[in-house]
Motif scaffolding. Structure first.
Motif, PDB file in Angstrom:
ATOM      1  N   UNK A 187       0.842  -1.205   0.000  1.00  0.00           N
ATOM      2  CA  UNK A 187       0.000   0.000   0.000  1.00  0.00           C
ATOM      3  C   UNK A 187       0.873   1.249   0.000  1.00  0.00           C
ATOM      4  N   UNK A 188       1.973   1.211   0.727  1.00  0.00           N
ATOM      5  CA  UNK A 188       2.893   2.353   0.749  1.00  0.00           C
ATOM      6  C   UNK A 188       3.551   2.531  -0.613  1.00  0.00           C
ATOM      7  N   UNK A 189       3.902   1.424  -1.257  1.00  0.00           N
ATOM      8  CA  UNK A 189       4.482   1.500  -2.597  1.00  0.00           C
ATOM      9  C   UNK A 189       3.472   2.092  -3.580  1.00  0.00           C
ATOM     10  N   UNK A 242       3.809   5.367  -5.955  1.00  0.00           N
ATOM     11  CA  UNK A 242       3.583   5.319  -7.407  1.00  0.00           C
ATOM     12  C   UNK A 242       2.514   6.310  -7.831  1.00  0.00           C
ATOM     13  N   UNK A 243       1.505   6.463  -7.009  1.00  0.00           N
ATOM     14  CA  UNK A 243       0.450   7.431  -7.328  1.00  0.00           C
ATOM     15  C   UNK A 243       0.983   8.858  -7.276  1.00  0.00           C
ATOM     16  N   UNK A 244       1.878   9.129  -6.314  1.00  0.00           N
ATOM     17  CA  UNK A 244       2.414  10.481  -6.155  1.00  0.00           C
ATOM     18  C   UNK A 244       3.290  10.897  -7.335  1.00  0.00           C
ATOM     19  N   UNK A 245       3.927   9.910  -8.003  1.00  0.00           N
ATOM     20  CA  UNK A 245       4.831  10.257  -9.107  1.00  0.00           C
ATOM     21  C   UNK A 245       4.341   9.698 -10.440  1.00  0.00           C
ATOM     22  N   UNK A 298       5.758  10.846 -13.785  1.00  0.00           N
ATOM     23  CA  UNK A 298       7.182  10.712 -14.064  1.00  0.00           C
ATOM     24  C   UNK A 298       7.422   9.660 -15.145  1.00  0.00           C
ATOM     25  N   UNK A 299       8.496   9.863 -15.915  1.00  0.00           N
ATOM     26  CA  UNK A 299       8.776   8.982 -17.053  1.00  0.00           C
ATOM     27  C   UNK A 299       8.997   7.538 -16.649  1.00  0.00           C
ATOM     28  N   UNK A 300       9.671   7.270 -15.507  1.00  0.00           N
ATOM     29  CA  UNK A 300       9.923   5.874 -15.169  1.00  0.00           C
ATOM     30  C   UNK A 300       9.854   5.547 -13.673  1.00  0.00           C
ATOM     31  N   UNK A 301       9.649   6.519 -12.792  1.00  0.00           N
ATOM     32  CA  UNK A 301       9.629   6.226 -11.359  1.00  0.00           C
ATOM     33  C   UNK A 301       8.568   5.199 -10.953  1.00  0.00           C
ATOM     34  N   UNK A 302       7.319   5.291 -11.448  1.00  0.00           N
ATOM     35  CA  UNK A 302       6.327   4.298 -11.012  1.00  0.00           C
ATOM     36  C   UNK A 302       6.756   2.867 -11.352  1.00  0.00           C
ATOM     37  N   UNK A 303       7.261   2.655 -12.572  1.00  0.00           N
ATOM     38  CA  UNK A 303       7.714   1.322 -12.962  1.00  0.00           C
ATOM     39  C   UNK A 303       8.925   0.899 -12.137  1.00  0.00           C
ATOM     40  N   UNK A 304       9.796   1.849 -11.825  1.00  0.00           N
ATOM     41  CA  UNK A 304      10.985   1.552 -11.030  1.00  0.00           C
ATOM     42  C   UNK A 304      10.587   1.112  -9.619  1.00  0.00           C
ATOM     43  N   UNK A 305       9.649   1.814  -9.012  1.00  0.00           N
ATOM     44  CA  UNK A 305       9.181   1.454  -7.668  1.00  0.00           C
ATOM     45  C   UNK A 305       8.580   0.055  -7.683  1.00  0.00           C
ATOM     46  N   UNK A 306       7.741  -0.218  -8.686  1.00  0.00           N
ATOM     47  CA  UNK A 306       7.120  -1.549  -8.802  1.00  0.00           C
ATOM     48  C   UNK A 306       8.196  -2.624  -8.927  1.00  0.00           C
ATOM     49  N   UNK A 307       9.212  -2.353  -9.737  1.00  0.00           N
ATOM     50  CA  UNK A 307      10.262  -3.346  -9.962  1.00  0.00           C
ATOM     51  C   UNK A 307      11.035  -3.637  -8.675  1.00  0.00           C
ATOM     52  N   UNK A 308      11.332  -2.598  -7.909  1.00  0.00           N
ATOM     53  CA  UNK A 308      12.038  -2.803  -6.636  1.00  0.00           C
ATOM     54  C   UNK A 308      11.207  -3.680  -5.707  1.00  0.00           C
ATOM     55  N   UNK A 309       9.900  -3.487  -5.719  1.00  0.00           N
ATOM     56  CA  UNK A 309       9.020  -4.215  -4.805  1.00  0.00           C
ATOM     57  C   UNK A 309       8.875  -5.698  -5.174  1.00  0.00           C
TER      58      UNK A 309
END
Length: 351
Positions: free
Chosen positions: A127-129, A133-136, A139-150
């Protein structure tokens, strides 16, 4: 409404220069895995093609993975937070991080208010992730980057980043290290000299081409010189810190400089302005922020062609990316007007 303003507004910031061969390595990875940019860089596109082709099969696999998931950004964040001098010490420090701490350090910093969400996401809170992702989401790639880290195994991601840095250094940087470090050191000394007599804002403007005004929560601007990404300035954010990876000046490069040779950045802006299609695009953007689709539709040009023109305008500092749109940077004209005047009026022997 009557307002009595008793708040404190930051009127300046501290500027610091930090040169490192390891930032140069990470930015090299970033450049090589973003082929759309190659036509707008100082070196010809063929240089990057040959560099990629010369990579070992193992390094190529890591670069391909990086290109798909923008892991160069994770590497940069680790380099900032661990601040190691050698690959060996960096590897030890990265491997010593707990799984949660590793995730936290490679997740992008967004803003102070989202730091608790970043910490919870690092601990596995989906939920925090999602909040991050919703906040950014623009952005060109931050949401996908966050998902990938998770969703990626921490040890696999950790190994990828270390192997990629080690191989990049061994295959591309080690043989040029002495020369590159000399260039970075020379440029850092130049900017440190400026800081002794100029305001931080003026130094940031001269070094990066960006007019960066003080903003709440930012106490320090970190200036990091680079060679590989010239002529682009890359902007990033860390807690209480704005980071500019900026191109070293012409005078910092090897070889004797011809006093009648105009600065590359000066040539760049007039080259950017010396094309009717780029001027049309700039006028559209000066009217209001425009998306790539809006510009493509209005100019009647192909997406790839418009993207190239925008890359040239961005490299000259005339426009910036703001969210999912392109915005005009009118201050860049004043900056380059001063540079042109300095070049033309600098007294030289007739010879």
């Amino acid at each position: 409404m009557n307002l009595l303003d008793l708040s404190f507004k930051r009127t300046s910031y501290e500027a610091k220069v930090q040169a490192s061969i390891w930032y140069e390595c990470a930015l090299g990875v970033a450049v090589l895995t973003y082929p759309k940019l190659h036509g707008a860089l100082d070196k010809p596109g063929e240089y990057y093609d040959l560099l990629r082709q010369s990579a070992s099969s193992r390094l190529e696999a890591e670069l391909q993975y990086c290109q798909e998931h923008n892991t160069w950004k994770m590497l940069l964040q680790l380099l900032h937070t661990l601040n190691c001098d050698t690959i060996e010490s960096f590897s030890l420090a990265v491997n010593a991080l707990s799984r949660e701490e590793f995730r936290y350090r490679v997740l992008p910093y967004l803003e102070t208010a989202l730091e608790p969400a970043r910490r919870r996401a690092a601990e596995g809170d989906s939920a925090a992730a999602a909040e991050m992702m919703d906040a950014c989401r623009g952005h060109r790639f931050f949401p996908q980057m966050i998902h990938h880290v998770m969703v990626t195994d921490v040890d696999a991601l950790r190994s990828h980043l270390l192997v990629m840095l080690q191989l990049w250094y061994a295959e591309f940087m080690e043989r040029e290290r002495e020369m590159t470090e000399a260039v970075l050191k020379r440029d850092a000394e130049e900017k440190e000299h400026w800081l002794r007599s100029l305001s931080p804002e003026e130094v940031v403007l001269r070094a990066t081409g960006v007019e960066y005004a003080p903003e709440p929560g930012v106490q320090q601007v970190l200036l990091i010189p680079h060679v590989i990404y010239r002529p682009f300035t890359v902007e990033a954010s860390l807690p209480q810190t704005k980071v500019f990876y900026y191109p070293v000046s012409d005078t910092s490069l090897p070889g004797t400089q011809d006093p009648y040779e105009p600065p590359a950045r000066l040539v760049q802006i007039y080259k950017a302005l010396g094309d009717d299609k780029r001027l049309r695009a700039l006028k559209l953007i000066a009217g209001r922020d425009r998306t790539l689709k809006e510009l493509t539709d209005t100019l009647g040009l192909g997406k790839t062609t418009v993207h190239h023109h925008l890359a040239v305008l961005r490299a000259a500092g005339l426009i910036r990316v703001k969210g999912g749109s392109y915005a005009w940077n009118p201050q860049s004209l004043h900056h380059h007007e001063r540079e042109l005047n300095e070049f033309l009026t600098d007294s030289q022997d007739e010879g």
